[in-house]
Design an enzyme around this catalytic site. Structure first.
Site, PDB file in Angstrom:
ATOM      1  N   HIS A 190      25.632   5.876 -14.787  1.00 45.92           N
ATOM      2  CA  HIS A 190      26.136   6.442 -13.512  1.00 45.92           C
ATOM      3  C   HIS A 190      27.574   5.546 -13.195  1.00 45.92           C
ATOM      4  CE1 HIS A 190      26.786   6.906  -9.249  1.00 45.92           C
ATOM      5  NE2 HIS A 190      26.191   7.977  -9.389  1.00 45.92           N
ATOM      6  N   PRO A 191      28.393   6.160 -12.631  1.00 47.66           N
ATOM      7  CA  PRO A 191      29.884   5.370 -12.552  1.00 47.66           C
ATOM      8  C   PRO A 191      29.811   4.118 -11.777  1.00 47.66           C
ATOM      9  CG  PRO A 191      30.255   7.836 -12.155  1.00 47.66           C
ATOM     10  CD  PRO A 191      28.537   7.429 -12.321  1.00 47.66           C
ATOM     11  N   VAL A 192      28.605   3.736 -10.827  1.00 48.98           N
ATOM     12  CA  VAL A 192      28.573   2.564 -10.256  1.00 48.98           C
ATOM     13  C   VAL A 192      28.162   1.415 -11.172  1.00 48.98           C
ATOM     14  CG1 VAL A 192      28.744   3.394  -8.031  1.00 48.98           C
ATOM     15  CG2 VAL A 192      26.409   2.880  -9.072  1.00 48.98           C
ATOM     16  N   LYS A 193      27.265   2.093 -12.504  1.00 41.56           N
ATOM     17  CA  LYS A 193      26.809   0.896 -13.383  1.00 41.56           C
ATOM     18  C   LYS A 193      27.811   0.154 -14.247  1.00 41.56           C
ATOM     19  CE  LYS A 193      22.605   2.107 -11.964  1.00 41.56           C
ATOM     20  NZ  LYS A 193      22.607   3.289 -11.171  1.00 41.56           N
ATOM     21  N   HIS A 194      27.076  -0.565 -15.217  1.00 42.28           N
ATOM     22  CA  HIS A 194      28.067  -1.339 -15.923  1.00 42.28           C
ATOM     23  C   HIS A 194      28.856  -0.468 -16.715  1.00 42.28           C
ATOM     24  CE1 HIS A 194      25.117  -4.346 -14.760  1.00 42.28           C
ATOM     25  NE2 HIS A 194      25.852  -5.205 -15.330  1.00 42.28           N
TER      26      HIS A 194
END
Length: 384
Positions: A190-194
Site C-alpha cells: 500500500h502507498p503508505v508502506k515501505h
C-alpha cells in the site's frame, strides 16, 4: 499551508520508467515482472519463497487457508492491528480470539499467547497471527516451537516490517518474513508502506509445499504444469484442482514494487535516522516513547508516542498542518467483533494504549526542517 501526513509514498523517475516499460510491453499481467519481483523480495527478506498477490488482505486469506483454518477451529491474534489480520480468519469460517498486547512491544503478549495455546485442548487453535506493529520485529522463536508441537500454523503479519530483524539467543540475525520461526509471513505494498506499488501484497514461506499451494490458490486453483495434470489434451490444456481465487498481482504493480525495492535499504536507513531524531528530542522533553521505539532492528513504518492529552494534541497538530494518526482502534471494540461477546475491559493494555497513542509523520522524504517543526509543535501541546 503544507500538509505533513503520517505516511507518504515517493515516486521517482526510475519508478515511472519501470512502469512505462511494462505499459509498452506485451504483458500488463501474467508476464515476467511478477516472478522477478518475487525473487528480489524473497532475497531482501531472506526467505526461500515468495508469492505476490493483489493486496495483503488476500495474502492473509491465503495464509490462513493453507494453514487449514476452517469452520470449527479458532485463530488467535492481537486486537491492536488493522482489521484484516483477524478478518481473513473469519473468511475461512474460523472463530477469532484475541490476546492482549505487551505494553513494551505493543505487539501480542508472547507469554499470554503461549499460555493460551498450551492451556487449550489440542486442535482448538488452527492458526496464530503475530503482528509486527509499527515495524517492531516480534521474536517468535519460542512461540513457533510451541506452535509446531501443537500443529498450530504461525503467521507473521509483517506488513509494517520489511527489513526488520531480531537476534536469537545465539546472536543469529533473523529477518521479518524470512520464515525461520513462522510458517508464512505477509507484506503490504500500500502507498503508505515501505514499498509502494499502489496496491499489492506478498506471502513468504520456507516450505515448498506451502509455496506450491499458494501459487495454485492465487490463480483460481488452476494449473498448467504438466507434472500435475491428470490428463493432457494439448498445449492449451489446464486443470482446476482447488477452489482458488483471482488474487494475482499485475505486472504494472510488480514493476513499480520492484523499482521501489531497489532503494529499500536506503529508505529504511532514513526511517531509522528520523526515528532516532524523534527519540532524542522527545526523551529530552519527557514525552512517553514506547520502549519498542528504541529497539535495534525496528523497521519504523510508524513512530508512535503516548500522550495523556492525545485528542487535544491531535486536534492542535491538524490545525498546524500535521496530520498525525491513531493506530489502531482495538478490534474487539468494533461493532462486528462485539457480536461475538468481546467488550470493553477485556484487553486493558490495548485499550489504554489506544487512548494515548499518536503516530507522527515518518517517511524517507520528510526533511529535517519538517521534522523539527513536528517536534516543536508536539512539545508545545503535549502532556505526557
Amino acid at each position: 499551508m503544507k500538509i505533513l501526513p503520517y505516511g507518504k509514498h515517493e515516486i521517482t523517475p526510475d519508478d515511472i520508467t519501470a512502469v512505462s516499460e511494462v505499459l509498452r510491453s506485451d504483458f500488463l499481467t501474467q508476464g515476467p515482472q511478477v516472478e522477478a519481483f518475487e525473487k528480489a523480495f524473497a532475497e531482501y527478506v531472506q526467505a526461500p519463497y515468495a508469492v505476490a498477490v493483489c493486496n495483503a488482505t488476500a495474502a492473509l486469506h491465503l495464509a490462513y487457508t493453507v494453514g487449514n483454518t476452517r469452520p470449527n477451529t479458532r485463530a488467535l491474534t492481537t486486537p491492536l492491528t488493522f482489521a484484516a489480520s483477524a478478518n481473513a480468519a473469519r473468511y475461512c469460517g474460523a472463530t477469532v480470539d484475541f490476546v492482549d498486547i505487551d505494553p513494551d512491544t505493543l505487539c501480542i503478549d508472547l507469554a499470554q499467547a503461549e499460555e493460551r495455546i498450551c492451556s487449550a485442548p489440542q486442535g482448538t487453535y488452527s492458526a496464530l497471527t503475530v503482528v509486527d506493529l509499527a515495524g517492531y520485529p516480534v521474536q517468535t522463536e519460542q512461540l513457533y516451537n510451541e506452535c509446531r508441537r501443537r500443529n498450530i500454523f504461525l503467521i507473521e503479519d509483517a506488513c509494517h516490517a520489511p527489513g526488520a530483524f531480531f537476534h536469537t539467543a545465539q546472536e543469529e540475525r533473523i529477518y521479518s518474513g524470512s520464515c525461520r520461526f513462522s510458517d508464512t509471513a505477509v507484506f503490504s505494498f500500500h502507498p503508505v508502506k515501505h514499498i509502494a506499488a499502489g496496491e499489492g501484497g506478498m506471502i513468504t514461506t520456507a516450505r515448498k509445499d506451502i509455496y506450491d499451494k499458494l501459487c495454485l490458490l492465487r490463480t483460481h486453483g488452476i494449473t498448467k504444469k504438466s507434472h500435475a495434470l491428470q490428463e493432457h489434451h494439448g498445449p492449451w490444456y489446464y486443470e482446476m484442482h482447488e477452489l482458488g481465487y483471482n488474487y494475482r498481482l499485475s505486472d504494472i504493480h510488480a514493476a513499480l514494487g520492484r523499482s521501489q525495492l531497489n532503494r529499500a535499504v536506503q529508505a529504511l536507513k532514513q526511517r531509522r535516522t528520523l526515528a532516532q531524531r524523534y527519540t532524542k528530542a522527545f526523551t529530552q522533553n519527557d514525552i512517553i516513547i514506547p520502549p519498542a521505539n528504541t529497539t535495534h532492528g525496528h523497521a519504523f513504518h510508524l513512530y508512535p508516542i503516548r500522550l495523556k492529552n492525545r485528542d487535544e494534541v491531535y486536534a492542535a497538530l491538524r490545525k498546524k498542518g500535521i496530520y498525525a494518526q491513531v493506530h489502531y482502534i482495538p478490534l474487539h471494540l468494533m461493532p462486528y467483533y462485539k457480536r461475538f461477546g468481546f467488550k470493553r475491559g477485556m484487553f486493558p493494555h490495548c485499550e489504554q494504549y489506544y487512548a494515548e497513542c499518536l503516530s507522527l509523520p515518518l517517511y524517507p522524504s520528510l526533511t529535517a526542517e519538517e521534522q523539527d517543526y513536528v517536534i516543536e509543535q508536539v512539545c508545545t501541546y503535549a502532556r505526557s
